[in-house]
Write a protein that holds these residues in place. Structure first.
Motif, PDB file in Angstrom:
ATOM      1  N   GLU A  16     -32.309  17.936  67.637  1.00  0.00           N
ATOM      2  CA  GLU A  16     -31.549  19.513  67.777  1.00  0.00           C
ATOM      3  C   GLU A  16     -31.491  19.900  65.989  1.00  0.00           C
ATOM      4  OE1 GLU A  16     -28.714  20.121  70.250  1.00  0.00           O
ATOM      5  OE2 GLU A  16     -30.059  19.730  71.910  1.00  0.00           O
ATOM      6  N   LEU A  17     -30.713  18.694  65.163  1.00  0.00           N
ATOM      7  CA  LEU A  17     -30.463  19.138  63.945  1.00  0.00           C
ATOM      8  C   LEU A  17     -31.925  18.905  62.975  1.00  0.00           C
ATOM      9  CD1 LEU A  17     -27.498  16.514  64.046  1.00  0.00           C
ATOM     10  CD2 LEU A  17     -27.760  18.818  63.985  1.00  0.00           C
ATOM     11  N   MET A  18     -33.081  18.184  63.305  1.00  0.00           N
ATOM     12  CA  MET A  18     -33.792  17.600  62.212  1.00  0.00           C
ATOM     13  C   MET A  18     -35.240  18.982  62.378  1.00  0.00           C
ATOM     14  SD  MET A  18     -36.632  14.417  62.483  1.00  0.00           S
ATOM     15  CE  MET A  18     -35.621  13.285  62.126  1.00  0.00           C
ATOM     16  N   PHE A  19     -35.256  19.198  63.410  1.00  0.00           N
ATOM     17  CA  PHE A  19     -35.686  20.614  64.063  1.00  0.00           C
ATOM     18  C   PHE A  19     -35.887  21.918  64.166  1.00  0.00           C
ATOM     19  CE2 PHE A  19     -38.467  16.642  65.417  1.00  0.00           C
ATOM     20  CZ  PHE A  19     -39.738  16.746  64.129  1.00  0.00           C
ATOM     21  N   GLY A  20     -34.292  22.329  64.249  1.00  0.00           N
ATOM     22  CA  GLY A  20     -33.532  23.425  64.148  1.00  0.00           C
ATOM     23  C   GLY A  20     -33.470  24.519  65.818  1.00  0.00           C
ATOM     24  N   HIS A  21     -34.690  23.330  66.760  1.00  0.00           N
ATOM     25  CA  HIS A  21     -34.397  23.708  68.134  1.00  0.00           C
ATOM     26  C   HIS A  21     -33.364  22.961  69.357  1.00  0.00           C
ATOM     27  CE1 HIS A  21     -38.537  25.686  67.707  1.00  0.00           C
ATOM     28  NE2 HIS A  21     -38.690  24.755  66.785  1.00  0.00           N
ATOM     29  N   THR A  22     -32.522  23.667  69.954  1.00  0.00           N
ATOM     30  CA  THR A  22     -31.581  23.193  70.954  1.00  0.00           C
ATOM     31  C   THR A  22     -33.229  22.575  71.784  1.00  0.00           C
ATOM     32  OG1 THR A  22     -31.653  25.141  72.606  1.00  0.00           O
ATOM     33  CG2 THR A  22     -30.175  24.650  70.403  1.00  0.00           C
ATOM     34  N   ALA A  23     -31.911  21.634  72.838  1.00  0.00           N
ATOM     35  CA  ALA A  23     -32.752  20.782  74.044  1.00  0.00           C
ATOM     36  C   ALA A  23     -33.136  22.019  74.966  1.00  0.00           C
ATOM     37  CB  ALA A  23     -31.959  19.817  74.896  1.00  0.00           C
ATOM     38  N   ASN A  24     -32.310  23.197  74.886  1.00  0.00           N
ATOM     39  CA  ASN A  24     -32.761  24.358  76.151  1.00  0.00           C
ATOM     40  C   ASN A  24     -34.167  24.872  75.211  1.00  0.00           C
ATOM     41  OD1 ASN A  24     -30.361  23.387  78.074  1.00  0.00           O
ATOM     42  ND2 ASN A  24     -29.600  24.673  77.284  1.00  0.00           N
ATOM     43  N   GLU A  25     -34.778  24.883  74.684  1.00  0.00           N
ATOM     44  CA  GLU A  25     -35.171  25.681  73.705  1.00  0.00           C
ATOM     45  C   GLU A  25     -36.346  25.149  74.002  1.00  0.00           C
ATOM     46  OE1 GLU A  25     -32.921  28.100  70.563  1.00  0.00           O
ATOM     47  OE2 GLU A  25     -33.772  26.138  70.030  1.00  0.00           O
ATOM     48  N   VAL A  26     -36.892  23.387  74.415  1.00  0.00           N
ATOM     49  CA  VAL A  26     -37.834  22.765  73.412  1.00  0.00           C
ATOM     50  C   VAL A  26     -38.452  22.061  75.137  1.00  0.00           C
ATOM     51  CG1 VAL A  26     -38.101  22.604  71.412  1.00  0.00           C
ATOM     52  CG2 VAL A  26     -36.642  20.438  72.832  1.00  0.00           C
ATOM     53  N   ILE A  27     -37.090  21.654  76.457  1.00  0.00           N
ATOM     54  CA  ILE A  27     -37.568  21.220  76.856  1.00  0.00           C
ATOM     55  C   ILE A  27     -38.703  21.818  78.523  1.00  0.00           C
ATOM     56  CG2 ILE A  27     -36.773  19.828  79.569  1.00  0.00           C
ATOM     57  CD1 ILE A  27     -35.600  18.861  77.649  1.00  0.00           C
ATOM     58  N   GLY A  28     -39.819  21.318  78.495  1.00  0.00           N
ATOM     59  CA  GLY A  28     -41.038  21.651  79.222  1.00  0.00           C
ATOM     60  C   GLY A  28     -41.926  22.867  78.164  1.00  0.00           C
ATOM     61  N   GLN A  29     -41.671  22.901  77.052  1.00  0.00           N
ATOM     62  CA  GLN A  29     -42.029  23.452  75.587  1.00  0.00           C
ATOM     63  C   GLN A  29     -43.099  22.150  75.094  1.00  0.00           C
ATOM     64  OE1 GLN A  29     -42.412  26.684  75.018  1.00  0.00           O
ATOM     65  NE2 GLN A  29     -40.823  26.522  76.840  1.00  0.00           N
ATOM     66  N   PRO A  30     -45.234  22.911  74.939  1.00  0.00           N
ATOM     67  CA  PRO A  30     -45.668  21.824  74.589  1.00  0.00           C
ATOM     68  C   PRO A  30     -45.447  20.684  72.884  1.00  0.00           C
ATOM     69  CG  PRO A  30     -46.616  24.542  74.016  1.00  0.00           C
ATOM     70  CD  PRO A  30     -45.296  23.654  74.791  1.00  0.00           C
ATOM     71  N   VAL A  31     -45.562  19.795  72.547  1.00  0.00           N
ATOM     72  CA  VAL A  31     -44.743  19.363  71.689  1.00  0.00           C
ATOM     73  C   VAL A  31     -45.593  19.399  70.918  1.00  0.00           C
ATOM     74  CG1 VAL A  31     -46.711  17.456  71.780  1.00  0.00           C
ATOM     75  CG2 VAL A  31     -44.654  16.596  70.933  1.00  0.00           C
ATOM     76  N   ALA A  32     -46.594  20.459  70.567  1.00  0.00           N
ATOM     77  CA  ALA A  32     -47.096  20.996  69.600  1.00  0.00           C
ATOM     78  C   ALA A  32     -46.238  22.226  69.338  1.00  0.00           C
ATOM     79  CB  ALA A  32     -49.002  22.120  70.376  1.00  0.00           C
ATOM     80  N   LEU A  33     -45.075  22.139  69.593  1.00  0.00           N
ATOM     81  CA  LEU A  33     -44.622  23.800  69.152  1.00  0.00           C
ATOM     82  C   LEU A  33     -43.638  23.259  67.530  1.00  0.00           C
ATOM     83  CD1 LEU A  33     -42.890  26.054  69.276  1.00  0.00           C
ATOM     84  CD2 LEU A  33     -41.067  24.758  70.891  1.00  0.00           C
ATOM     85  N   ILE A  34     -43.667  21.619  67.585  1.00  0.00           N
ATOM     86  CA  ILE A  34     -42.928  21.189  66.085  1.00  0.00           C
ATOM     87  C   ILE A  34     -43.836  20.567  65.232  1.00  0.00           C
ATOM     88  CG2 ILE A  34     -40.887  20.089  67.513  1.00  0.00           C
ATOM     89  CD1 ILE A  34     -41.670  18.040  67.532  1.00  0.00           C
ATOM     90  N   MET A  35     -45.361  21.160  65.767  1.00  0.00           N
ATOM     91  CA  MET A  35     -46.714  20.843  64.672  1.00  0.00           C
ATOM     92  C   MET A  35     -47.061  21.813  63.964  1.00  0.00           C
ATOM     93  SD  MET A  35     -48.827  18.203  67.242  1.00  0.00           S
ATOM     94  CE  MET A  35     -47.900  16.824  68.124  1.00  0.00           C
ATOM     95  N   PRO A  36     -47.514  21.712  62.351  1.00  0.00           N
ATOM     96  CA  PRO A  36     -47.803  22.687  61.847  1.00  0.00           C
ATOM     97  C   PRO A  36     -49.841  22.951  62.071  1.00  0.00           C
ATOM     98  CG  PRO A  36     -47.387  20.961  60.544  1.00  0.00           C
ATOM     99  CD  PRO A  36     -47.100  20.695  61.538  1.00  0.00           C
ATOM    100  N   GLU A  37     -49.743  24.258  62.276  1.00  0.00           N
ATOM    101  CA  GLU A  37     -50.669  24.796  63.100  1.00  0.00           C
ATOM    102  C   GLU A  37     -51.971  23.875  63.018  1.00  0.00           C
ATOM    103  OE1 GLU A  37     -52.863  27.868  65.939  1.00  0.00           O
ATOM    104  OE2 GLU A  37     -50.369  27.268  65.731  1.00  0.00           O
ATOM    105  N   ARG A  38     -52.692  23.899  62.554  1.00  0.00           N
ATOM    106  CA  ARG A  38     -53.421  23.340  61.411  1.00  0.00           C
ATOM    107  C   ARG A  38     -53.674  21.697  62.331  1.00  0.00           C
ATOM    108  NH1 ARG A  38     -49.848  22.708  57.452  1.00  0.00           N
ATOM    109  NH2 ARG A  38     -49.288  20.524  56.895  1.00  0.00           N
TER     110      ARG A  38
END
Length: 819
Positions: free
Chosen positions: A339-361
Motif C-alpha cells: 500500500e505504501l509503495m504503490f499508493g493503492h489500498t488493499a480494498n482497491e486492488v484485491i480482485g484487480q489485474p496485476v497489470a494495474l501496477i505496470m506501465p501501459e507499455r
C-alpha cells in the motif's frame, strides 16, 4: 521342379513347431513329423501304425473317434480340443485341426486325414486364470466401492465425527457386522472416549458416563497397532470385563486408528453372522486407515488456522511489498508495504489485474507471458531476481526489484512476489557510473566494473499425502513466503528467539535448532547492542522509531556482518513479542567501500599519468635542446661564418668551411631518428613485431653492454594479431627498462610463443628480485608507474598479467592472451 517342391515340403514338415500327423479312419498313426513325436515324448519310428487314442485321456477318446469319423466322411476341416498324455504320462492340452484326404493303396481308395496338433496348455491355463480373476474382481469391486465411499467421506467432511460415522457405516455394511463403535484414545492414554455407537438395534443400558479402560482385546489392538478379532468372544475371558447392561457380543473385531506409528483410537465391530475372517480384519484395517487420515486432517486444519494467523503477521510487518496473484493474473493478497509503495489500498486492488501496477507499455508482454506460464510446470521467471518498472497510483513510475515464488492448489497456479523499491539504489548507481565514466575519459583506461551477485531463492518443497493436500493450502502459501524469502524472518519474546526461518539461520551461520531459545542480543555486535535494545524497547512501548535501520551483527564463527533490521510488535501465543526482518547488507557495504577506494585510486592514477606525461614532455624537450638544438645552432653559425667570409673575401672562399656543416647535419638527422625510434620505432609498422623485438634487443645490448639477452621467438609474424603488436612491444620495452634500472641482472630470457589457444610473452631476469607482497602493500602514490602501466596495458588488451619475484631469485613477468 517337383523334386525341389518335395524337398521344401519335407523341410517344412521336419522343422516347423507344429506336430503333423496322418491318420487312417480308425485313428492309427500313418505318418508323423519330428515335432509331433517330440510332443508325445516318443521316437517317430515307435509311433507309426500305433493307435493314437492311447495318448488321449479317457474322457476324450470317444470324442476323438467321432472326430475321425466326421473328418473322413465329410472331408471338411474340423477342430477338436482334448487332453493328451505323453509317453512318460505327463499330461497337456492339445488342439487338433484335421482335414480329410483320399489316397490310393494297392489300387484301393483309402480314406485318411491329416492333422496339425498344437500344445495349448498355456492357453487353457490362461482361460482358467481369467475365470478365477473375474470372480475375484466381482468380490473386490464391492470392497473398492465401499473404500471409495470412505475416501469421499475423508474429503467431504472437515469434522472428524461426521467422517468417522460415514466410514464406520461403510465398513460395517461391507463386512456384515451388526454392531460396533468408533472411539478415540484420551490424552493420558488410559481410556477410550466414545465418539459413535451403533448397538445394532439391541437395547444397551450401560451408563454412557462410565469409562472405557484400555484392557483386554482392545489393549492388544492398541499395543501392536494391528487389527485383532475373536469369534468366540462370548466364551472368552474378555466377556467378564463387560459392564452390566452391555449388549451381548458373540464375536468382536478391533481395528486401531494409527497416526505416526501410534494407535490413537479404535474402530470396533461385533456380532457378524458366521464370524470374522482374516480378510475382514484386513478390510477393517483399511477403513481404519481412512479414519486415521480423517482424524489427522481434522488436527491439521486446527494447526493450519494457527499457522495462517502467524504467517499473516509476518507478511504484514515485512519491509518489502508482498503481492500474491492467481493464475488469471488477479491480485488476491496485498500487504501494508505494498500500500505504501504503490499508493493503492488493499480494498482497491484485491480482485484487480496485476497489470494495474505496470506501465501501459509492458502490459501486453505481461499478458503473453502469463498465458505461456500457465502451460509450464515451472515458469522460467520463478527463482530469478528481476529488475522491472512499477506504476504508482499517482501515475509516477519507479524501478523495482522482484523475486517470485510459485505454488499450486486444486484451484490452479499462484504466484507470490516480493518487491523492493530500488529507486535510491538506481540513482546512486547512476551517479557512480557518471563519475566513473568521467574519470575513464581523463585517463583513457577502462576500470573494472563491480559485479553484483544475485541472492538465490532457497525453496523447500513440502511433500504430503494427496488426501491432505487441500487442507494444507493456506500453510503452504505462507510457509513458501517465509521459508523461500530473500530475507531473514524471526520472532523474539522476552529477549529470546522463538522462531527463525532458514535464511535468518544462514545469515548468522547457525542451524535453526541452535537459534531457538538463544538471547537475540548475542547476534548483535557489542558496540551496537545498546542501540538495538533501546529501539526494541521503544517499539514495544509504542514509541515512534525508524522503520528500518542498519547495525552490525556477529556470526557463529565470530565474523562481523552488516545487516538491515526492521521489526514490529505482535501478539505471539497470547503474549507480546517482536516479529522482525533481517537482510544481510555486508556485500553492499563492501561494494560501497570498494567504490570509494576505486575512486581514490583512479584519481591517484590520473595524477600519475599527468605527471608521467609532463616528465615525458620535459625529457623530449631536453633531448631536443641538448641534441638537435645545439647541432642546429652549430650549423647556423657555420653557415653564417661562411656567408660572412664570402661577402668580405675578394678571392674565392675555401669550400672546407661549408663542408664542415655536413657532419653536423648528419648527426642532427641521426639524433632525430633516435628520438623517433624511442617514441615509436618505424620498424614495428614496416617489418612487424618479430623483427622489432630483435632490433630492440640489439639496441638494448649496445647501450647496456653488461646485460645479455637470450630470445626465443616461437611464432610467425602473421600469427600475431595486429592489435596486439604495439601492446607486446610496449610491455617488453617497459620490462627491459625495469631490468636496466632496478634488477642489476646480467642475463635476461625473453620468450614469445604460441600454443593452440594462447599467445605467451615471458621476460625473466636473474637480478636481485623484490618482495611482490610488500610492493603491492605500498600506497598507490608510492608505487612505481612501470608495473602499473604494464598491468594496465595487458588487462586492457584482454590478457592475464602475472609477476613472480622474490628477493635474490630474480623476476619473471608473464603475459597470456587468449586467441
Amino acid at each position: 521342379m517337383k523334386t525341389e517342391f518335395n524337398r521344401r515340403y519335407s523341410d517344412m514338415f521336419e522343422f516347423v513347431p507344429i506336430g503333423f500327423f496322418t491318420f487312417d479312419q480308425d485313428g492309427l498313426i500313418v505318418e508323423v513329423s519330428p515335432t509331433g513325436a517330440r510332443l508325445l515324448g516318443a521316437e517317430r519310428a515307435d509311433l507309426l501304425n500305433r493307435n493314437f487314442a492311447k495318448f488321449i485321456g479317457n474322457d476324450f477318446r470317444d470324442g476323438f473317434r467321432h472326430h475321425c469319423k466326421t473328418v473322413c466322411t465329410s472331408g471338411k476341416r474340423e477342430i477338436y480340443d482334448l487332453k493328451m498324455f505323453k509317453k512318460d504320462r505327463t499330461s497337456f492340452w492339445a488342439q487338433l485341426e484335421s482335414i480329410g484326404v483320399t489316397g490310393v493303396d494297392q489300387n484301393t481308395t483309402v480314406r485318411r486325414f491329416n492333422a496339425a496338433i498344437i500344445d495349448i496348455s498355456h492357453r487353457k491355463q490362461a482361460e482358467d486364470a481369467l475365470c478365477n480373476a473375474l470372480e475375484k474382481s466381482h468380490r473386490q469391486a464391492k470392497e473398492v466401492s465401499a473404500l471409495l465411499d470412505s475416501s469421499r467421506a475423508v474429503l467431504q467432511y472437515s469434522e472428524f465425527k461426521n467422517a468417522a460415522r460415514s466410514i464406520f457405516n461403510s465398513c460395517k455394511d461391507l463386512i456384515g457386522a451388526k454392531a460396533g463403535y468408533v472411539a478415540l484414545l484420551t490424552k493420558d492414554g488410559s481410556e477410550n472416549d466414545l465418539l459413535h455407537l451403533d448397538a445394532g438395534g439391541l437395547a444397551c443400558t450401560v451408563d454412557p458416563a462410565l469409562p472405557m479402560p484400555i484392557r483386554g482385546l482392545r489393549e492388544n489392538a492398541y499395543r501392536f497397532c494391528k487389527a485383532v478379532y475373536d469369534n468366540r468372544f462370548s466364551q472368552s475371558e474378555w466377556v467378564d470385563l463387560l459392564p452390566d447392561g452391555h449388549v451381548k457380543l458373540d464375536n468382536v473385531l478391533f481395528a486401531p486408528l494409527v497416526i505416526d506409528s501410534s494407535a490413537v483410537g479404535l474402530l470396533g465391530l461385533a456380532n457378524k453372522p458366521g464370524g470374522f475372517t482374516e480378510n475382514d480384519a484386513r478390510m477393517a484395517a483399511g477403513f481404519a486407515k481412512f479414519a486415521s487420515v480423517a482424524l489427522f486432517n481434522s488436527h491439521t486444519l486446527e494447526s493450519l488456522e494457527h499457522s495462517e494467523e502467524h504467517f499473516r503477521s509476518v507478511a504484514e510487518t515485512a519491509i518489502d511489498a508482498i503481492i500474491t496473484v492467481n493464475s488469471n493474473g488477479r491480485i488476491i493478497f496485498w500487504n501494508k508495504k505494498a500500500e505504501l509503495m504503490f499508493g493503492h489500498t488493499a480494498n482497491e486492488v484485491i480482485g484487480q489485474p496485476v497489470a494495474l501496477i505496470m506501465p501501459e507499455r509492458f502490459r501486453q508482454a505481461h499478458q503473453r507471458e502469463l498465458s505461456r506460464t500457465a502451460s509450464r510446470k515451472r515458469p522460467k521467471i520463478v527463482g530469478n531476481l528481476l529488475e522491472l518498472v512499477g506504476l504508482r497510483k499517482d501515475g509516477s513510475e519507479f524501478p523495482l526489484e522482484l523475486s517470485i515464488a510459485n505454488w499450486q492448489t486444486r484451484e490452479g497456479n499462484f504466484f507470490t512476489a516480493i518487491i523492493r523499491d530500488i529507486s535510491e539504489r538506481k540513482q546512486a548507481e547512476k551517479e557512480l557510473q557518471a563519475a566513473r565514466d568521467e574519470l575513464e575519459k581523463r585517463v583513457d583506461a577502462r576500470t573494472t566494473e563491480l559485479g553484483k551477485t544475485n541472492e538465490q531463492l532457497r525453496r523447500q518443497i513440502i511433500e504430503c499425502e494427496q488426501a491432505q493436500f487441500a487442507l494444507r493450502e493456506s500453510e503452504l502459501k505462507y510457509a513458501t513466503l517465509v521459508e523461500d524469502a530473500l530475507i531473514g524472518v524471526y520472532i523474539i519474546q522476552d529477549g529470546k528467539i522463538e522462531f527463525a526461518n532458514e535464511k535468518f539461520a544462514d545469515i548468522y551461520g547457525y542451524t535453526r535448532d541452535e537459534l531457538i531459545g538463544m538471547d537475540s542480543l548475542n547476534l548483535v555486535h557489542p558496540d551496537d547492542r545498546l542501540l538495538v535494545k533501546k529501539l526494541r524497547e521503544k517499539r514495544l512501548s509504542g514509541e515512534k522509531v525508524p522503520a528500518e535501520y542498519e547495525s552490525r551483527g556477529l556470526k557463529k564463527n565470530g565474523d562481523i556482518i552488516w545487516v538491515m533490521r526492521s521489526f514490529s510488535p505482535i501478539n505471539y501465543r497470547g503474549r507480546p513479542a517482536i516479529s522482525g526482518i533481517v537482510t544481510d547488507i555486508s556485500k553492499r557495504r563492501r561494494a560501497e567501500e570498494a567504490l570509494r577506494k576505486s575512486d581514490k585510486e583512479l584519481r591517484i592514477l590520473s595524477n600519475q599519468l599527468l605527471s608521467a606525461e609532463e616528465k615525458e614532455r620535459k625529457r623530449i624537450a631536453r633531448e631536443l635542446h641538448d641534441g638537435i638544438g645545439q647541432a642546429l645552432s652549430a650549423i647556423k653559425f657555420s653557415v653564417e661564418n661562411a656567408l660572412l667570409e664570402k661577402r668580405h673575401a675578394t678571392d674565392s672562399i675555401d669550400p672546407g668551411s661549408l663542408e664542415s656543416v655536413i657532419p653536423l647535419t648528419q648527426k642532427t638527422i641521426e639524433e632525430v631518428r633516435r628520438i623517433i625510434k624511442d617514441l615509436r620505432p618505424s620498424i614495428l609498422d614496416d617489418l612487424g613485431i618479430v623483427a622489432t623485438i630483435g632490433w630492440f634487443c640489439r639496441e638494448f645490448q649496445n647501450v647496456y653492454t653488461g646485460v645479455r639477452i637470450e630470445t626465443a621467438i616461437e611464432i610467425e609474424e602473421n600469427e600475431v594479431p595486429p592489435h596486439l603488436k604495439t601492446t607486446i612491444y610496449r610491455i617488453m620495452q617497459e620490462a627491459l627498462n625495469n631490468v636496466a634500472k632496478h634488477s642489476r641482472a646480467n642475463s635476461v630470457q625473453l620468450q614469445l610463443k604460441k600454443t593452440e589457444s594462447h599467445l605467451n610473452l615471458i621476460v625473466h631476469d636473474n637480478g636481485q628480485g623484490f618482495d611482490v607482497d610488500k610492493a603491492i602493500a605500498l600506497e598507490t602514490s608510492r608505487r612505481g608507474f612501470g608495473l602499473a602501466s604494464m598491468r594496465e596495458r595487458a588487462e586492457l588488451s584482454g590478457a592475464a598479467f602475472e609477476i613472480d619475484s622474490a628477493v635474490g631469485q630474480g623476476t619473471a613477468i608473464s603475459v597470456k592472451w587468449t586467441l
